[in-house]
Every structure is written in C-alpha cells, then in structure tokens.
Design a protein around this motif. Structure first.
Motif, short mmCIF file in Angstrom:
data_model
loop_
_atom_site.label_atom_id
_atom_site.label_comp_id
_atom_site.label_asym_id
_atom_site.label_seq_id
_atom_site.Cartn_x
_atom_site.Cartn_y
_atom_site.Cartn_z
N ALA A 281 0.85 -1.12 0.14
CA ALA A 281 0.04 0.02 0.00
C ALA A 281 0.92 1.23 0.17
CB ALA A 281 -0.91 -0.04 1.09
N ALA A 282 2.05 1.27 0.62
CA ALA A 282 2.74 2.25 0.98
C ALA A 282 3.53 2.61 -0.51
CB ALA A 282 3.79 2.43 1.90
N ALA A 283 3.85 1.69 -1.06
CA ALA A 283 4.50 1.83 -2.43
C ALA A 283 3.30 1.99 -3.71
CB ALA A 283 5.12 0.57 -2.82
N GLU B 81 -1.55 -1.95 -6.02
CA GLU B 81 -2.59 -2.48 -5.88
C GLU B 81 -2.38 -3.90 -5.91
OE1 GLU B 81 -5.58 -1.36 -8.95
OE2 GLU B 81 -5.64 0.72 -8.24
N PHE B 82 -3.29 -4.59 -4.88
CA PHE B 82 -3.22 -5.90 -4.85
C PHE B 82 -4.44 -6.63 -4.40
CE2 PHE B 82 -2.46 -4.03 -0.64
CZ PHE B 82 -3.17 -4.94 0.24
N ILE C 56 -0.01 6.30 2.17
CA ILE C 56 -0.28 5.92 3.56
C ILE C 56 -1.74 6.21 4.05
CG2 ILE C 56 0.37 5.87 5.71
CD1 ILE C 56 3.23 5.52 5.03
N LYS C 57 -1.87 7.64 3.76
CA LYS C 57 -2.97 8.28 4.34
C LYS C 57 -4.23 7.57 3.52
CE LYS C 57 -4.95 12.98 4.65
NZ LYS C 57 -4.79 14.50 4.36
N LYS C 58 -4.10 7.29 2.28
CA LYS C 58 -5.05 6.42 1.80
C LYS C 58 -5.18 5.11 2.38
CE LYS C 58 -6.27 4.70 -2.81
NZ LYS C 58 -5.92 4.20 -4.18
N PHE C 59 -4.33 4.48 2.88
CA PHE C 59 -4.22 3.01 3.33
C PHE C 59 -5.02 3.18 4.74
CE2 PHE C 59 -2.33 -0.86 5.22
CZ PHE C 59 -3.00 -1.63 4.59
N GLY D 7 -12.23 1.29 4.73
CA GLY D 7 -12.48 0.81 3.53
C GLY D 7 -11.46 0.16 2.69
N SER D 8 -10.25 0.81 3.32
CA SER D 8 -9.12 0.42 2.78
C SER D 8 -8.77 -1.35 3.03
CB SER D 8 -7.85 0.97 3.14
OG SER D 8 -7.27 0.51 4.24
N GLN D 9 -7.65 -1.79 2.29
CA GLN D 9 -7.54 -3.26 2.83
C GLN D 9 -6.77 -3.48 4.02
OE1 GLN D 9 -6.00 -3.64 -1.51
NE2 GLN D 9 -6.91 -5.43 -1.42
#
Length: 233
Positions: free
Chosen positions: A24-26, A29-30, A205-208, A212-214
């Motif tokens: 996620a930091a990189a 998408e997985f 990271i903020k997104k992760f 609702g993130s993984q």
C-alpha cells in the motif's frame, strides 16, 4: 499489463499485515484470497504452493513466495524501499550496504514487536492481557527509545539516509498497533510523535489508513476461531 500481486491469508492481520502495508505504501494495488476453511489450506499444500507448508503466500512476478521476512525484503527492493542504490547516491558499495543492513535491522525489530501482539491474540484471556501489557512495556522501554534516539542523532525525517524506506513503514505500523493498546504510548517520545504525523500524511499511507481500505482490524474472537480451525491447533 502485469498482474496484480495476489495475497493468500486469513481475513485479518497476522503475518500478512506488514506485507499489505508495504504494498500500500508503495502505491501497489493487490488482490486477496482469504482462507476460511481447512480444505482451502490443504489444497494449497497438496498443490505444492506452500514451500514450507505455511502462509502467508504471495503470488508476484510469476513466483509464489512464502516466509514473511523474505517476502518483505523482496517487495522493499522491488519497489525502491530498501535504501538508495550506489549509482543514485555516489556512495561506495560498502556505504550503501550499511544503509541496507540498518533498514533490515530496524524492520526486524519492529516486526518482532508486532509479532508479540499477533501471538497474544491466541492466548487464554488471562494470559492475553498480561502479554499485551508486556508489549506496551517493552515498546516504551526497549523499542521506542531506540528509534527516538535514532531520529534525534541524525536529525532527519526518516530512519535511514533521510529517504522513506521499508523501516519507516514498519515503524509506523508498529506505533499504530501499540497505540491501540495504549493511546499514550508516545507521550515520552516527541520525535516519534512528529514521525507519526509526517508519515501518516504520505499520500499512499494516508489512503491506506482511510476506512474501507485493505488494512485489517485488530483480531477478534471470530478471526482467532477461523485460524484455529484452518490450521487445526
């Protein structure tokens, strides 16, 4: 277009969470395949996909990788989160190798700290409470003081070479995990507080960290029951 990495694990943190964090930091998408039954696990073993008979399993670049630390090291190198290349810095091979090994040392320490939390989830209630209290104590007395000193000694934003790395990702993950046990754990560590704020605001990271993130929640009784049933222990 290259296929997305695919992660095989339980629907929870465990040994896979640091792998999710790094991807996620990189900004990678997985996909995830969650193990819910003993049959799923036995099929992976029967098909020869688990080299040492254990998950996590990560499918990437035409390979099936197992063993958490090996996976993390591969991903960190692949996504340029394992220090600076000698060509990029003008450093000698030895100087760059010193950066690499420091990143590995710091990441290893935070992974050890987080694994204590992972293991505690499977202990009886009275032992679990004691184990988690021990994690907080060790974080305050053994782990976080070291990282506070590292940040103080070199006066830079990140742990190694002033470049965001795998070590920074895992330190943030460890901080947030221990804060779930004790919200005041950073009260004596002002530089770690600043580090947390700084890394929290990195866009990927903020997104992760958004709902609702993984990113997975702390383990609950259902998660523990599923893992026990699948692994039969």
């Amino acid at each position: 277009m290259a296929a997305k990495p695919k992660l095989w694990y339980f629907r929870g943190r465990g040994r896979m969470e640091s792998i999710r964090w790094l991807l996620a930091a990189a900004g990678v998408e997985f996909e995830e395949e969650f193990l819910e039954t003993r049959e799923q696990y036995e099929k992976l073993q029967k098909d020869g996909r688990l080299l040492f008979g254990q998950v996590p399993l990560v499918e990437i670049d035409g390979m099936e990788l197992t063993q958490t630390r090996a996976i993390l090291s591969y991903l960190a190198t692949k996504y340029n989160l394992h220090g600076k290349d000698p060509k990029e810095t003008g450093f000698s091979w030895i100087e760059s190798s010193c950066c690499f090994v420091r990143i590995d040392m710091y990441a290893e320490d935070t992974l050890d700290l987080m694994m204590m939390v992972v293991v505690a989830a499977f202990k009886p209630p009275e032992e679990k409470e004691e184990s988690l209290a021990s994690v907080v104590k060790k974080a305050k007395t053994q782990h976080f003081p070291v990282f506070e000193k590292i940040l103080k000694d070199h006066g830079e934003d990140f742990l190694v070479g002033n470049k965001f790395s795998w070590a920074d990702i895992q330190l943030l993950e460890a901080i947030l995990m221990v804060e779930e046990l004790d919200a005041s754990v950073l009260s004596d560590f002002p530089l770690l507080k600043e580090f947390k704020t700084r890394t929290n605001n990195i866009p990927t990271i903020k997104k992760f960290l958004q709902p609702g993130s993984q990113r997975k929640l702390p383990p609950d009784n259902h998660y523990v029951k599923v893992v026990r049933n699948v692994l039969q222990f």
